[in-house]
Design a protein around this motif. Structure first.
Motif, mmCIF file in Angstrom:
data_model
loop_
_atom_site.group_PDB
_atom_site.id
_atom_site.type_symbol
_atom_site.label_atom_id
_atom_site.label_comp_id
_atom_site.label_asym_id
_atom_site.label_seq_id
_atom_site.Cartn_x
_atom_site.Cartn_y
_atom_site.Cartn_z
ATOM 1 N N LEU A 96 29.122 51.339 47.274
ATOM 2 C CA LEU A 96 29.290 49.892 47.349
ATOM 3 C C LEU A 96 30.091 49.474 46.448
ATOM 4 N N TRP A 97 29.948 50.009 45.080
ATOM 5 C CA TRP A 97 30.532 49.797 43.853
ATOM 6 C C TRP A 97 32.163 50.257 44.282
ATOM 7 N N ARG A 98 32.384 51.406 44.628
ATOM 8 C CA ARG A 98 33.843 51.715 45.016
ATOM 9 C C ARG A 98 34.442 51.007 45.944
ATOM 10 N N LEU A 99 33.742 50.473 47.158
ATOM 11 C CA LEU A 99 34.432 49.513 48.403
ATOM 12 C C LEU A 99 34.532 48.425 47.761
ATOM 13 N N SER A 100 33.676 47.870 46.959
ATOM 14 C CA SER A 100 33.920 46.648 46.297
ATOM 15 C C SER A 100 35.232 46.603 45.505
ATOM 16 N N ARG A 101 35.418 47.534 44.847
ATOM 17 C CA ARG A 101 36.669 47.657 44.010
ATOM 18 C C ARG A 101 37.769 47.722 44.837
ATOM 19 N N ARG A 102 37.675 48.407 45.875
ATOM 20 C CA ARG A 102 38.862 48.658 46.860
ATOM 21 C C ARG A 102 39.173 47.194 47.556
ATOM 22 N N VAL A 103 38.236 46.676 48.041
ATOM 23 C CA VAL A 103 38.402 45.296 48.822
ATOM 24 C C VAL A 103 38.896 44.203 47.826
ATOM 25 N N ARG A 104 38.747 44.177 46.608
ATOM 26 C CA ARG A 104 39.056 43.122 45.701
ATOM 27 C C ARG A 104 40.654 43.629 45.624
ATOM 28 N N ALA A 105 41.221 44.999 45.358
ATOM 29 C CA ALA A 105 42.243 45.159 45.003
ATOM 30 C C ALA A 105 43.304 44.951 46.172
ATOM 31 N N LEU A 106 42.793 44.906 47.413
ATOM 32 C CA LEU A 106 43.627 44.769 48.737
ATOM 33 C C LEU A 106 43.884 43.388 48.916
ATOM 34 N N ARG A 107 42.903 42.795 48.267
ATOM 35 C CA ARG A 107 43.195 41.017 48.213
ATOM 36 C C ARG A 107 43.334 40.584 49.751
ATOM 37 N N PRO A 108 42.477 40.577 50.776
ATOM 38 C CA PRO A 108 42.553 40.173 52.057
ATOM 39 C C PRO A 108 42.244 38.710 52.065
ATOM 40 N N ASP A 109 42.498 38.123 53.092
ATOM 41 C CA ASP A 109 42.092 36.639 53.198
ATOM 42 C C ASP A 109 40.708 36.680 54.022
ATOM 43 N N VAL A 110 40.559 37.887 54.917
ATOM 44 C CA VAL A 110 39.504 37.720 55.668
ATOM 45 C C VAL A 110 38.845 39.198 55.439
ATOM 46 N N VAL A 111 37.755 39.472 55.417
ATOM 47 C CA VAL A 111 37.033 40.871 55.913
ATOM 48 C C VAL A 111 36.330 40.875 57.216
ATOM 49 N N HIS A 112 36.946 41.751 57.937
ATOM 50 C CA HIS A 112 36.301 41.734 59.210
ATOM 51 C C HIS A 112 35.621 43.198 59.363
ATOM 52 N N THR A 113 34.009 43.341 59.889
ATOM 53 C CA THR A 113 33.414 44.502 60.128
ATOM 54 C C THR A 113 33.295 44.736 61.552
ATOM 55 N N THR A 114 33.448 46.028 62.025
ATOM 56 C CA THR A 114 33.491 46.250 63.495
ATOM 57 C C THR A 114 32.536 47.235 64.037
ATOM 58 N N SER A 115 31.460 47.483 62.994
ATOM 59 C CA SER A 115 30.307 48.427 63.573
ATOM 60 C C SER A 115 29.044 47.906 62.687
ATOM 61 N N LEU A 116 27.718 48.315 63.193
ATOM 62 C CA LEU A 116 26.729 47.637 62.647
ATOM 63 C C LEU A 116 26.404 48.148 61.117
ATOM 64 N N LYS A 117 26.857 49.324 60.799
ATOM 65 C CA LYS A 117 26.687 49.700 59.279
ATOM 66 C C LYS A 117 27.687 49.151 58.750
ATOM 67 N N ALA A 118 28.969 48.858 59.037
ATOM 68 C CA ALA A 118 30.053 48.356 58.297
ATOM 69 C C ALA A 118 29.466 46.823 58.161
ATOM 70 N N ASP A 119 28.923 46.071 59.178
ATOM 71 C CA ASP A 119 28.501 44.866 59.186
ATOM 72 C C ASP A 119 27.447 44.611 57.892
ATOM 73 N N LEU A 120 26.468 45.540 57.614
ATOM 74 C CA LEU A 120 25.635 45.440 56.534
ATOM 75 C C LEU A 120 26.302 46.010 55.208
ATOM 76 N N LEU A 121 27.278 46.956 55.224
ATOM 77 C CA LEU A 121 27.731 47.324 53.830
ATOM 78 C C LEU A 121 28.707 46.529 53.794
ATOM 79 N N GLY A 122 29.382 45.666 54.315
ATOM 80 C CA GLY A 122 30.424 44.937 54.127
ATOM 81 C C GLY A 122 30.024 43.506 53.366
ATOM 82 N N ILE A 123 28.786 43.327 53.339
ATOM 83 C CA ILE A 123 28.329 42.005 52.813
ATOM 84 C C ILE A 123 28.736 41.928 51.132
#
Length: 409
Positions: A96-123
């Motif tokens: 989650l630490w690595r994922l959070s850093r990567r999401v911040r670096a990519l600077r999206p306008d919206v984060v969209h999760t498309t699987s149940l695991k991704a739904d939970l881990l994307g919060i």
């Protein structure tokens, strides 16, 4: 939508798997259908064939690996409080630490999760990046489909964590506390190409072939279809069953059980275990009937739509999203007729009933004219209701709505 000449909406899609499941294939089709108003990028939690399929349609893909022991945890295990699940949760913290850093670096306008695991881990990553989170739910969040504790957790989080929730069917939406929109997994134009005449009416259909397409799993019902085939072959000795798909998510034992049942029932000469096929159009075109036999209510049932747009008659279990595919409420004469569950576009049978499956398949094989008529109407209905361009429009509207003033130039 963005204003003409304005920057596109940046959407980052998170998916825990890189295998080619139904939701993942739908994601590829949807990404290909998005217009210039959306700049979509996908971040996967594993490497695999999905990455190449996305690249083929011009989507940039990043990978932040999740421990395989966590990524492959099945639904039943995830719903139990045990030492293993606690250990798995702890192993997600560095991820989650690595994922959070990567999401911040990519600077999206919206984060969209498309699987149940991704739904939970994307919060957490969406919150850290201060980006709105959209859940695209492809699972019925119900005790007959998921473990009870997991159902309660997901329903509670669905009220608070995402800015919007998109369901893949009304059946899925009905299992959630609040849903922003329903976006059916749409078919791509090439999936319907060259199927102007229903398969039941084409001279090249080689006979009483039954096809079943999908991963081999207890939730898909291959065992029930094999048992139904015994009665079908007794009545139509030339009948054959082609099972297209491979076991996934720990279903190897179930696949072995299916093979053993084929032998026990003396059907080895009537069953072909085809394995995974990337493009099932040829299999569908060669079939007299497509069977969808899930013994539990399915969230949607993409193969039913695939068969419909190919003009192939369908036999399916009356449960979950499959029923709303085969009952065209948009074209019903009145809402009451649709609510009664009349299924003019295919033959529906009770879940888990092999005898009823056999009877319905025999109805198709013995009365090809009636099957052809249903298939013609089914194809016209599916072409109108389930194009992937419609899916893309629904999602784009949701993303645009939740992005609001949070968009970054």
């Amino acid at each position: 939508m963005t204003a003409p000449g304005g920057p596109p909406l940046r959407v980052l899609v998170l998916d825990h798997t890189a295998e080619l499941g139904g939701a993942e294939l739908a994601l590829v089709r949807t990404c290909a259908a998005l217009g210039p108003a959306v700049d979509v990028r996908v971040l996967l939690f594993a490497d695999g064939p999905l990455r190449a399929r996305l690249a083929e349609v011009g989507v940039r893909v990043d990978v932040v690996p999740l421990a395989s022991s966590v990524a492959t945890t099945d639904r039943a295990s995830a719903g139990r409080l045990s030492a293993a699940t606690v250990a798995g949760a702890l192993r997600t913290l560095p991820f989650l630490w690595r994922l959070s850093r990567r999401v911040r670096a990519l600077r999206p306008d919206v984060v969209h999760t498309t699987s149940l695991k991704a739904d939970l881990l994307g919060i957490v990553p969406a919150a850290v990046a201060r980006r709105p989170l959209v859940w695209h739910v492809h699972d019925r969040i119900a005790p007959d489909y998921l473990p009870g504790p997991l159902v309660r957790v997901v329903r509670a989080l669905a009220r608070r964590a995402p800015a919007a929730v998109v369901a893949n069917s009304r059946a899925t939406a009905g299992t959630l506390p609040a849903v922003t929109a329903v976006a059916y997994p749409g078919f791509a134009r090439e999936q319907a190409a060259g199927a102007d005449a229903p398969a039941a009416a084409r001279a090249d259909v080689p006979g009483p072939t039954v096809v079943m397409v999908g991963r081999i799993s207890p939730t898909k019902g291959q065992l029930e279809v094999v048992r139904a085939l015994r009665a079908v072959v007794d009545a139509v000795p030339a009948a054959r069953l082609r099972i297209v798909g491979e076991p996934a998510f720990g279903a190897e034992d179930y696949a072995a059980l299916v093979r053993a049942e084929v032998t026990r029932l003396g059907l080895d000469d009537h069953v072909d275990l085809v394995g995974f096929v990337a493009d099932p159009r040829a299999e569908l075109d060669a079939a007299a009937v497509c069977v969808h036999a899930s013994p539990v209510p399915e969230p949607f049932g993409q193969v039913v739509v695939e068969a419909m747009v190919r003009g192939v008659p369908v036999v399916a279990t009356r449960a979950g999203g499959v029923e709303e595919i085969l009952v065209d409420a948009e074209d019903a004469e009145d809402a009451e007729a649709a609510d009664e569950g009349d299924a003019p576009l295919g033959l529906l049978v009770p879940p888990g009933d092999s005898d009823a499956l056999a009877t319905a398949v025999l109805d198709v094989l013995r009365d090809p004219a009636a099957a052809c008529e249903r298939a013609q109407r089914a194809r016209a209905s599916a072409l109108r209701r389930f194009p992937v361009e419609r899916t893309a429009r629904v999602l784009t509207d949701v993303w645009t709505s939740v992005s609001g003033g949070a968009r970054r130039a």
